[in-house]
Write a protein that holds these residues in place. Structure first.
Motif, mmCIF file in Angstrom:
data_model
loop_
_atom_site.group_PDB
_atom_site.id
_atom_site.type_symbol
_atom_site.label_atom_id
_atom_site.label_comp_id
_atom_site.label_asym_id
_atom_site.label_seq_id
_atom_site.Cartn_x
_atom_site.Cartn_y
_atom_site.Cartn_z
ATOM 1 N N ALA A 704 0.831 -1.202 0.000
ATOM 2 C CA ALA A 704 0.000 0.000 0.000
ATOM 3 C C ALA A 704 0.869 1.258 0.000
ATOM 4 O O ALA A 704 0.570 2.245 -0.680
ATOM 5 C CB ALA A 704 -0.922 -0.001 1.211
ATOM 6 N N LYS A 705 1.960 1.204 0.760
ATOM 7 C CA LYS A 705 2.875 2.350 0.824
ATOM 8 C C LYS A 705 3.501 2.611 -0.553
ATOM 9 O O LYS A 705 3.601 3.765 -0.996
ATOM 10 C CB LYS A 705 3.969 2.076 1.854
ATOM 11 N N ALA A 706 3.887 1.538 -1.235
ATOM 12 C CA ALA A 706 4.482 1.672 -2.565
ATOM 13 C C ALA A 706 3.499 2.316 -3.531
ATOM 14 O O ALA A 706 3.866 3.165 -4.356
ATOM 15 C CB ALA A 706 4.929 0.314 -3.084
ATOM 16 N N VAL A 707 2.227 1.923 -3.445
ATOM 17 C CA VAL A 707 1.220 2.499 -4.340
ATOM 18 C C VAL A 707 0.931 3.941 -3.955
ATOM 19 O O VAL A 707 0.810 4.811 -4.813
ATOM 20 C CB VAL A 707 -0.088 1.670 -4.317
ATOM 21 N N LEU A 720 5.292 -0.429 -10.808
ATOM 22 C CA LEU A 720 4.898 -0.995 -9.513
ATOM 23 C C LEU A 720 5.330 -2.451 -9.404
ATOM 24 O O LEU A 720 5.763 -2.899 -8.338
ATOM 25 C CB LEU A 720 3.384 -0.876 -9.323
ATOM 26 N N SER A 721 5.240 -3.198 -10.516
ATOM 27 C CA SER A 721 5.645 -4.604 -10.479
ATOM 28 C C SER A 721 7.136 -4.731 -10.158
ATOM 29 O O SER A 721 7.545 -5.618 -9.419
ATOM 30 C CB SER A 721 5.338 -5.281 -11.819
ATOM 31 N N GLN A 722 7.941 -3.800 -10.721
ATOM 32 C CA GLN A 722 9.379 -3.816 -10.443
ATOM 33 C C GLN A 722 9.656 -3.428 -8.999
ATOM 34 O O GLN A 722 10.531 -3.986 -8.343
ATOM 35 C CB GLN A 722 10.106 -2.843 -11.393
ATOM 36 N N ILE A 726 6.315 -8.108 -7.995
ATOM 37 C CA ILE A 726 5.120 -8.889 -8.315
ATOM 38 C C ILE A 726 4.893 -8.845 -9.818
ATOM 39 O O ILE A 726 5.592 -8.127 -10.536
ATOM 40 C CB ILE A 726 3.875 -8.338 -7.571
ATOM 41 N N THR A 727 3.926 -9.633 -10.302
ATOM 42 C CA THR A 727 3.682 -9.643 -11.742
ATOM 43 C C THR A 727 3.044 -8.324 -12.167
ATOM 44 O O THR A 727 2.414 -7.623 -11.368
ATOM 45 C CB THR A 727 2.735 -10.793 -12.142
ATOM 46 N N ARG A 728 3.198 -8.033 -13.442
ATOM 47 C CA ARG A 728 2.623 -6.797 -13.980
ATOM 48 C C ARG A 728 1.096 -6.817 -13.880
ATOM 49 O O ARG A 728 0.463 -5.796 -13.612
ATOM 50 C CB ARG A 728 3.074 -6.630 -15.439
ATOM 51 N N LYS A 729 0.521 -8.003 -14.075
ATOM 52 C CA LYS A 729 -0.930 -8.141 -13.990
ATOM 53 C C LYS A 729 -1.417 -7.824 -12.580
ATOM 54 O O LYS A 729 -2.394 -7.092 -12.379
ATOM 55 C CB LYS A 729 -1.344 -9.558 -14.389
ATOM 56 N N ASP A 730 -0.723 -8.390 -11.580
ATOM 57 C CA ASP A 730 -1.105 -8.126 -10.187
ATOM 58 C C ASP A 730 -0.947 -6.646 -9.844
ATOM 59 O O ASP A 730 -1.770 -6.073 -9.116
ATOM 60 C CB ASP A 730 -0.256 -8.973 -9.230
ATOM 61 N N ALA A 731 0.116 -6.057 -10.361
ATOM 62 C CA ALA A 731 0.346 -4.628 -10.107
ATOM 63 C C ALA A 731 -0.776 -3.794 -10.715
ATOM 64 O O ALA A 731 -1.255 -2.829 -10.110
ATOM 65 C CB ALA A 731 1.697 -4.207 -10.683
ATOM 66 N N GLY A 732 -1.185 -4.167 -11.947
ATOM 67 C CA GLY A 732 -2.281 -3.455 -12.601
ATOM 68 C C GLY A 732 -3.568 -3.565 -11.810
ATOM 69 O O GLY A 732 -4.311 -2.582 -11.657
ATOM 70 N N THR A 733 -3.826 -4.766 -11.306
ATOM 71 C CA THR A 733 -5.031 -4.973 -10.481
ATOM 72 C C THR A 733 -4.964 -4.123 -9.221
ATOM 73 O O THR A 733 -5.967 -3.533 -8.790
ATOM 74 C CB THR A 733 -5.144 -6.463 -10.090
ATOM 75 N N PHE A 734 -3.784 -4.049 -8.626
ATOM 76 C CA PHE A 734 -3.582 -3.276 -7.408
ATOM 77 C C PHE A 734 -3.897 -1.798 -7.661
ATOM 78 O O PHE A 734 -4.605 -1.136 -6.879
ATOM 79 C CB PHE A 734 -2.120 -3.419 -6.953
ATOM 80 N N ILE A 735 -3.388 -1.269 -8.779
ATOM 81 C CA ILE A 735 -3.620 0.146 -9.107
ATOM 82 C C ILE A 735 -5.108 0.401 -9.360
ATOM 83 O O ILE A 735 -5.674 1.404 -8.904
ATOM 84 C CB ILE A 735 -2.770 0.574 -10.321
#
Length: 875
Positions: A704-707, A720-722, A726-735
Motif C-alpha cells: 500500500a505504501k508503494a502504491v 509498480l511490479s518492479q 510482483i507480476t505486472r498483472k497483479d500490479a495493474g489490479t492493485f492500481i
C-alpha cells in the motif's frame, strides 16, 4: 567570390519535420513542431553551407499541369493534418524573419521551381545545393548540383551526387526518371508498371539504358511474365516517366538578385521565437553580423568616487562575480543604471566607500538585480550588507518559464527583444581562456547588462501579473532568495577530525571487501573496471549475462541486483561500489570544501533550476548524502552546531505530498483519513484488500505504501511490479483497486492530463507553472512520461512551495521573537536549525506551529522534529 545557391523544397521539409517531431505546443496552445524542425534545418544549412543565395519553393495549389495529363496524379493522399496546416503561415513568417526568399507558381510544383532555378544557376556558375525529402529531385544531380534527401527526421541526410547515385543504383541521375516510370511512386500515385519494383527497374535500366529503349526491346527481356507486363503497361510507363520528370523550364519570374541572402533580421527572428516559445534556440542562433556590429553606442561614466547622482533610491545594479563558487570569488566591478544615466564603479572604489556601504545596506533604496542571492552573498563576504533587493530578473525569468536556461543576461534580454548586450562568453571567453578583460571593455559590458535589467523589469512585471504569478514572485521567491543568502553565508560547521576518522573506517571496510571479492573470484583484478569485472562474473564464474554492450558485458547496478541471488560475490561488489562512492564523493568531497576560515561548508542553493520548484544544492550537495547505508548516515555525525552548548534541530513534514494530493484531488476518503490522523498506508491497505485494520499484514502495508507514493508520480503497472517484485498483472489490479477506493484521485489524474493538453501547462497551489509540450506527442513513451509529469508536478511543486513558505515564516518569527536559533539547511521536506539549549523548548513549539500553518489545506499538515548534538542525532 564563389556563389552558392541553396534551394529548399518547402512542403516536403515541413511534412518531414511535422512527422519527425512530437506534437509540440507553445504556451498559447499553437502547434509548433513543424516550425521547430524547419528552423533546426535552416540553422544547420546556414551554418554548414553559408549560401550567397537562397530560395524556398512551395506548391501553389492542389492541381498542376500534370493533372491535365493524369487526373489521378497525387490522388489518394491523406488530407494534410490541421495541426500541420496551421503551421505553414508560421513557416512563411520564419522565412521572412530570416530574410530568405520564398516562391510558388500557379500550376507548377515546388519541384519544377527548384529544377528550373538549379539549371539556370549551374549555367551562371553557381554551386547548387537542393534540400528535400522527395527522392524525385535526385534526377537534378550534376557535378555542380547536389541533392540532399532527408532520411530519419530532418537533420540526417544522404547527399546525392552523380557518383553517389552510380554507387547506390548503378545509374545516372537522368535514369532516375526512367526508374520512376517503371516502378512508379505510390506517394504521388504514379502507377508505373505493376509488379516492377526498384530492384527490377534498376536491373532493366542497366541493360537497356532508357525506358524508351527498353519498351522497344521487350522481346529481349528475360522472363515471359515480365515481358507481358511491359507490353501491357507500355503507355502507362511512358505516362509515369512524364509525370515524374521535373519541368526545368517553368515560367519562374524571379532573378538571382531577388534571392540573394545577406542574413537574418535578428529582431524579427527573436520576436517570432519568443511567440513560438523556442527558448532553447534563442541562444543558439548564429548571427550573420558580429555581436559588436549590432550594438548601439551607449553613454556611461567610469567613476572614481560615488555620489548621490549614482546612488539614487531606485537603480538597476550589476555586481559582477565571474566564478561559479561566489563564496570564494572576487568582485570584478559594479554597474548602475538609473534615471540619471549609466555608471561603472571599479571594485576598489565601491568597497572603500562608506557612502556606498550605507546606500547598499539601506532597505529604502530599491535595487533591481540579476541573481540577488549571488550578489548578496558575494558582498557579505566583503563585509557589506545588501538590502532593498526589490526585483530579481533571474527569478522572474525562472517563474515565467522554468525550462528556460537562465545563465546569461544577454540570452534572456534577447528573448524579450533587447539586443544591446553581449553574452558573457563573448566578453570573457570560455574554458581555459576565460578571463577578465581590460577596464573599458569590462565597464561597457557591465553597464549594458545594467541597462538591460532596467528594461526587463517592466516587461517581466507585466508578464507576471498577466500570468497571475506576481504574488508567487513577490511574496515567495523574492523573500526566499534573501533567506537562502543568509543560509549560504552562515554555513554549517563540520567536525573535520570526525569526518577523517570516518574516511579511515570506510577505507578499512573497502580493503576487507576487496579481499572477500578477490577470494570469491579466485584472483585479483580491478573491481572498478567494468570490462575486467564482466570477464570475472560472466566468463570465469559463468553467471548469466543479462546485457552485453560494444565494450563488453554490462555490470550496471540494476544488472548486478538481478544477479544477487546467483552468487555471493555480487553483494560484496555492490557494497564495495557504494562505499567507494561514499569515500570519494562525500568524505573526500566534503573535506575539500570546508572553508579554512570558518570550518564550515557553505553550500550554494540553486533556486532557479528544477521545473517543480524544488531547491537543489551544490558545492557541496548536502541534499543527496545517502542515508540508506549505515556508513552514509554516519556522515551526518560530522555536522555539528557552531557553538558547543547548542544542538542541531531537525523538523520535517510527514507525508506532505500525500496530504497535498488529498487536498488537490479533493478525495473524501483520503481527506477523512488524514483528518482522523489514521496511518495512511494501513488505511490504503484496508481499502484495497477489503480487510479490517487488525487484518492488515506488514506485507499489505508495504504494498500500500508503494502504491501511495507511486501514485503521486503516476506510477505504471510495470513500475509498480518492479518496485514490489510482483507480476505486472497483479500490479495493474492493485492500481485499479486503489483508484476504485480513491475516486477523487482517479478523477484528478484524468482531469489534470486533459487540462495540461488544453493549456500546455500545469500549476501548483501557488500558481507555479510547468509547461509540458510533450503531452500531445505522437510517441507513446514520450506522451506517457509527459502525462505522469502533469500528474506529479502540481503535487511535488505545491509541496516545494509549502516548505518555501514555511522557511519565510520561520525566518520572520526567529527575527521578531529575538531568538538566536538559525536556519542552516533545507533538505527536501526537512529544515535543519542550530539552536541554543535554552531555546529548545521554544523551538519545539514554534517550528511545528509555523510549518503546519504555512498554508491552509483541507487536511492538516504534520511535522515531526528531533534534536541532538549532531545532524545524525537529530533524526
Amino acid at each position: 567570390m564563389s556563389k552558392k545557391l541553396v534551394l529548399i523544397d518547402g512542403n516536403s521539409i515541413a511534412y518531414r519535420a511535422f512527422f519527425a517531431l512530437p506534437l509540440l505546443n507553445n504556451d498559447k496552445g499553437i502547434h509548433t513542431n513543424a516550425v521547430y524542425g524547419f528552423t533546426m534545418m535552416l540553422m544547420r544549412i546556414l551554418e554548414q553551407e553559408k549560401p550567397t543565395h537562397m530560395l524556398v519553393a512551395f506548391d501553389a495549389g492542389k492541381t498542376t499541369f500534370r493533372h491535365s495529363t493524369f487526373t489521378e496524379y497525387k490522388g489518394g493522399r491523406q488530407k494534410t493534418p490541421p495541426e500541420l496546416s496551421e503551421q505553414f503561415n508560421f513557416i512563411r513568417e520564419l522565412l521572412d524573419a530570416y530574410q530568405i526568399s520564398r516562391y510558388e507558381l500557379e500550376n507548377y510544383e515546388a519541384d519544377d521551381i527548384i529544377g528550373t532555378m538549379a539549371v539556370q544557376a549551374e549555367k551562371e556558375g553557381f554551386e547548387v545545393k537542393v534540400i528535400s525529402g522527395d527522392k524525385d529531385l535526385t534526377q537534378l544531380a550534376t557535378d555542380k548540383v547536389t541533392v540532399d534527401i532527408t532520411k530519419k527526421g530532418i537533420t540526417d541526410v544522404d547527399s546525392y551526387t552523380p557518383s553517389f547515385i552510380e554507387e547506390k543504383y548503378g545509374l545516372t541521375p537522368h535514369q532516375i526518371i526512367d526508374m520512376k516510370g517503371l516502378m512508379g511512386d505510390a506517394s504521388d500515385n504514379i502507377p508505373g508498371v505493376p509488379g516492377v519494383g526498384e530492384k527490377t527497374a534498376v536491373k532493366l535500366l542497366k541493360e537497356f539504358n532508357t525506358l524508351e529503349h527498353l519498351l522497344e526491346s521487350t522481346n529481349k527481356v528475360s522472363g515471359k511474365k515480365l515481358q507481358e507486363k511491359l507490353e501491357e503497361f507500355k503507355e502507362q510507363a511512358i505516362l509515369s516517366k512524364e509525370l515524374a520528370t521535373i519541368h526545368k523550364e517553368a515560367p519562374v519570374k524571379i532573378t538571382f538578385d531577388d534571392i540573394s541572402y545577406t542574413g537574418l533580421n535578428e529582431k524579427k527572428v527573436y520576436e517570432l521565437f519568443k511567440e513560438l516559445g523556442f527558448n532553447s534556440l534563442l541562444e543558439k542562433i548564429e548571427l550573420t553580423h558580429s555581436e559588436e556590429a549590432v550594438l548601439e553606442d551607449i553613454d556611461y561614466i567610469i567613476v572614481d568616487e560615488v555620489n548621490d547622482e549614482i546612488l539614487t533610491n531606485e537603480v538597476a545594479i550589476i555586481i559582477e562575480v565571474m566564478e561559479e563558487n561566489y563564496h570564494k570569488s572576487e568582485i570584478q566591478g559594479f554597474a548602475i543604471a538609473n534615471e540619471n544615466g549609466a555608471f561603472f564603479i571599479p571594485t576598489e572604489v565601491a568597497l572603500q566607500s562608506e557612502r556606498f556601504k550605507e546606500w547598499a545596506a539601506d532597505e529604502s533604496n530599491r535595487k533591481t538585480l540579476y541573481d540577488g542571492k549571488r550578489s548578496t552573498v558575494a558582498l557579505r563576504w566583503k563585509g557589506i550588507d545588501l538590502n532593498g533587493v526589490d526585483f530579481d530578473c533571474l527569478i522572474a525569468t525562472y517563474i515565467l518559464n522554468p525550462a528556460q536556461s537562465t545563465e546569461d543576461i544577454a540570452a534572456i534580454a534577447k528573448s524579450k527583444g533587447i539586443f544591446d548586450v553581449q553574452t558573457d562568453e563573448a566578453v570573457y571567453g570560455k574554458g581555459a581562456k576565460r578571463c577578465c578583460p581590460e577596464l573599458n571593455i569590462l565597464a561597457e559590458h557591465l553597464v549594458r547588462k545594467a541597462i538591460s535589467l532596467q528594461k526587463l523589469k517592466g516587461i517581466y512585471l507585466d508578464e507576471l501579473k498577466e500570468n497571475e504569478q506576481y504574488d508567487l514572485f513577490k511574496d515567495l521567491e523574492m523573500p526566499l532568495s534573501l533567506i537562502l543568502a543568509d543560509m549560504e553565508s552562515e554555513g554549517i560547521t563540520v567536525d573535520v577530525s570526525r569526518l577523517k576518522l570516518q574516511g579511515r573506517q570506510i577505507a578499512e571496510n573497502l580493503n576487507n571487501l576487496e579481499k572477500h571479492i578477490y577470494e570469491l573470484a579466485g584472483e585479483e583484478f580491478n573491481i572498478n573496471s567494468p570490462k575486467q569485472l564482466g570477464v570475472i562474473l560472466f566468463e570465469k564464474l559463468e553467471l548469466p549475462a543479462v546485457k552485453k554492450t560494444k565494450t563488453g558485458y554490462s555490470t550496471s547496478a540494476d544488472i548486478l541486483e538481478k544477479l544477487e541471488k546467483k552468487h555471493e560475490i555480487i553483494k560484496y561488489i555492490l557494497d564495495y561500489r557504494q562505499l567507494g562512492k561514499l569515500q570519494s564523493t562525500y568524505i573526500e568531497g566534503l573535506l575539500k570544501v570546508v572553508h579554512e576560515d570558518t570550518s564550515k561548508v557553505h553550500t550554494i542553493y540553486n533556486q532557479v533550476l528544477t521545473q517543480t520548484g524544488r531547491l537543489s544544492s551544490t558545492d557541496p550537495n548536502l541534499q543527496n548524502i545517502p542515508i540508506r547505508l549505515a556508513e552514509g548516515r554516519k556522515i551526518r555525525q560530522a555536522f555539528v552546531p557552531s557553538h558547543s552548548d547548542w544542538v542541531i534541530f531537525a523538523a520535517d513534514y510527514s507525508q506532505i505530498e500525500l496530504r497535498v494530493l488529498a487536498h488537490i484531488a479533493n478525495d473524501e476518503s483520503l481527506i477523512d483519513a488524514f483528518n482522523r490522523d489514521l496511518d495512511i498506508h494501513t488505511k490504503t491497505a484496508m481499502d484495497v484488500f477489503h480487510v479490517g485494520e487488525d487484518e492488515v499484514t506488514s506485507d499489505m502495508r508495504r504494498q500500500a505504501k508503494a502504491v501511495n507514493f507511486g501514485i503521486v508520480y503516476g506510477i505504471s503497472d510495470y513500475g509498480l511490479s518492479q518496485s514490489l517484485g510482483i507480476t505486472r498483472k497483479d500490479a495493474g489490479t492493485f492500481i485499479e483497486r486503489y483508484l476504485e477506493s480513491f475516486p477523487g484521485v482517479k478523477e484528478y489524474m484524468t482531469d489534470i492530463v486533459q487540462d495540461a493538453k488544453q493549456k500546455g501547462y500545469v500549476s501548483t497551489l501557488l500558481q507555479r507553472r510547468r509547461y509540458i509540450p510533450e503531452i500531445t506527442a505522437r510517441n507513446f513513451n514520450v506522451r506517457s512520461f509527459a502525462e505522469r509529469t502533469a500528474m506529479n508536478t502540481p503535487i511535488q511543486g505545491s509541496a516545494a512551495d509549502i516548505i518555501k513558505k514555511a522557511m519565510i515564516d520561520m525566518a520572520f518569527r526567529l527575527e521578531t521573537e529575538n531568538l538566536k536559533s538559525k536556519l542552516l539547511l533545507q533538505v527536501h521536506d526537512e529544515l535543519i536549525f542550530e539552536v541554543p539549549k535554552d531555546e529548545i523548548e521554544q523551538l519545539e513549539k514554534l517550528v511545528p506551529e509555523v510549518m503546519e500553518n504555512a498554508v491552509e489545506l483541507k487536511v492538516p499538515l504534520k511535522v515531526d522534529y528531533s534534536f541532538g548534538p549532531t545532524w545524525y542525532d537529530a533524526k
